[in-house]
Design a protein around this motif. Structure first.
Motif, PDB file in Angstrom:
ATOM      1  N   PRO D  20     -98.460 143.386   8.325  1.00 35.54           N
ATOM      2  CA  PRO D  20     -98.143 142.950   6.957  1.00 35.54           C
ATOM      3  C   PRO D  20     -97.239 143.942   6.235  1.00 35.54           C
ATOM      4  CG  PRO D  20    -100.480 142.625   7.406  1.00 35.54           C
ATOM      5  CD  PRO D  20     -99.914 143.370   8.587  1.00 35.54           C
ATOM      6  N   ALA D  74     -94.335 136.287   5.295  1.00 36.77           N
ATOM      7  CA  ALA D  74     -95.760 136.123   5.597  1.00 36.77           C
ATOM      8  C   ALA D  74     -96.029 134.773   6.265  1.00 36.77           C
ATOM      9  CB  ALA D  74     -96.587 136.266   4.315  1.00 36.77           C
ATOM     10  N   ALA D  75     -95.382 133.715   5.778  1.00 41.24           N
ATOM     11  CA  ALA D  75     -95.557 132.397   6.401  1.00 41.24           C
ATOM     12  C   ALA D  75     -95.029 132.420   7.835  1.00 41.24           C
ATOM     13  CB  ALA D  75     -94.844 131.319   5.568  1.00 41.24           C
ATOM     14  N   TYR D  79     -99.269 134.803   8.400  1.00 45.11           N
ATOM     15  CA  TYR D  79    -100.072 135.747   7.617  1.00 45.11           C
ATOM     16  C   TYR D  79    -100.743 136.815   8.487  1.00 45.11           C
ATOM     17  CZ  TYR D  79     -98.981 132.109   4.330  1.00 45.11           C
ATOM     18  OH  TYR D  79     -98.279 131.192   3.567  1.00 45.11           O
ATOM     19  N   LEU D  81    -102.542 136.663  11.051  1.00 45.66           N
ATOM     20  CA  LEU D  81    -103.953 136.374  11.381  1.00 45.66           C
ATOM     21  C   LEU D  81    -104.197 136.621  12.881  1.00 45.66           C
ATOM     22  CD1 LEU D  81    -104.612 133.151   9.297  1.00 45.66           C
ATOM     23  CD2 LEU D  81    -105.195 135.503   8.750  1.00 45.66           C
TER      24      LEU D  81
END
Lengths: 81, 81, 81, 81, 81, 81
Positions: D20, D74-75, D79, D81
């Motif tokens: 991130p 981020a998209a 994100y 994940l």
């Protein structure tokens, strides 16, 4: 809440509209309600109206708020597909 | 609603367009309608035109509203894939 | 439409680009077209150029419009995954 | 394109980052490139720097452009994940 | 990078938070970092603080950057459903 | 955190609301919290209130922050479908 707005209790029951155009009108209403919650006095809002309705940059800014709210309404209606 | 806009009743029937470019033109129309709903008088809007059409920052702000509306139109058309 | 832009008829045929960088350049083009549709005269736009190209806040605002349009282009290309 | 930026040819090969935080740094780079494309001269940009780096509202505006670009990055990375 | 921020190396390890409220605090942190990257000097940022913390429009602008970053954090956490 | 806000510890437990209208009120609360985190003193915020509640452009800007937060709340609630 704007105590002068007699429809206040009934507004925004749903984001669903029949047509893209009614959705646009809901986006306008959402934009106005954002202003009303911040300045609840209808008298003051009316007095401020010339400050934006006759100012090009304010009109563009108002159109931008409508555009942002229209994104929400359009997504809620799956773009009326 | 702008009573001077004779096409008002027929506008925004659908967010679907044939091409990305027609979608961009719809985004421009949405941006203009946001202004028209806020200032319905065509006479006043015409008088304000020099205030933004000859001002760099206003033009950038107008382009931003178009960009936001284009996000909506492009999503509605699944990006014309 | 900008009559001075000879590529006008061919622009924005698709939102699909080969790379993230070409997508960024398309986002810049979309941002410029938003300005061109609002002020079609190339002569006037050229005269306004010093008003934003030498102004820090205008450059940040221009970068913001590009960022918004890049969101659209990146989504259209599924982020070039 | 900024001819002074020697990394120009290699920039924005991908929106994918490892973390991130690296994504946030890419969002900053995207925001700066939006400025560079609009004002390609590094000399002029340097001269303008005091106009925004010492101005609270300009810093907030710069942070907003970064936030918009970070949404895209981020998209693209789901994100992280 | 802000050399005065001793937590700099550890910040933004993840966009995931336990609650919507911690997510809001992360959005505030992201907004501040956007400012810090643009103006790394803590001394200058402190001097600028009265320029926005006592200015209504600056506070609204700061709240807007937080709102944009909160969209990212909320999406990353699937809205904490 | 606003030490004057006695509800601070309990706020933002969830983005889920029963109705679109309650969601709009949560969006307003999020917008206000963005301001409160930046200027925690209730006394100063109250002093600044005339600067935006009686200024048309500030009211439009406030409505825009609400619109952005409403996008987040509406998505969290799957648009109350």
């Amino acid at each position: 809440m704007d105590r002068n707005n007699k429809n206040a209790d009934r507004w925004l029951v749903s984001l669903i509209t029949d047509t893209p155009r009614e959705g646009f009108e809901l986006a306008i209403q959402l934009s106005q309600m954002g202003v009303k919650y911040t300045q609840p006095s209808e008298a003051i809002r009316k007095r401020l109206r010339p400050r934006y309705a006759y100012n090009a940059d304010s009109l563009i800014a108002a159109s931008q708020v409508i555009a942002i709210n229209y994104q929400t309404v359009a997504a809620a209606n799956d773009y009326w597909l």
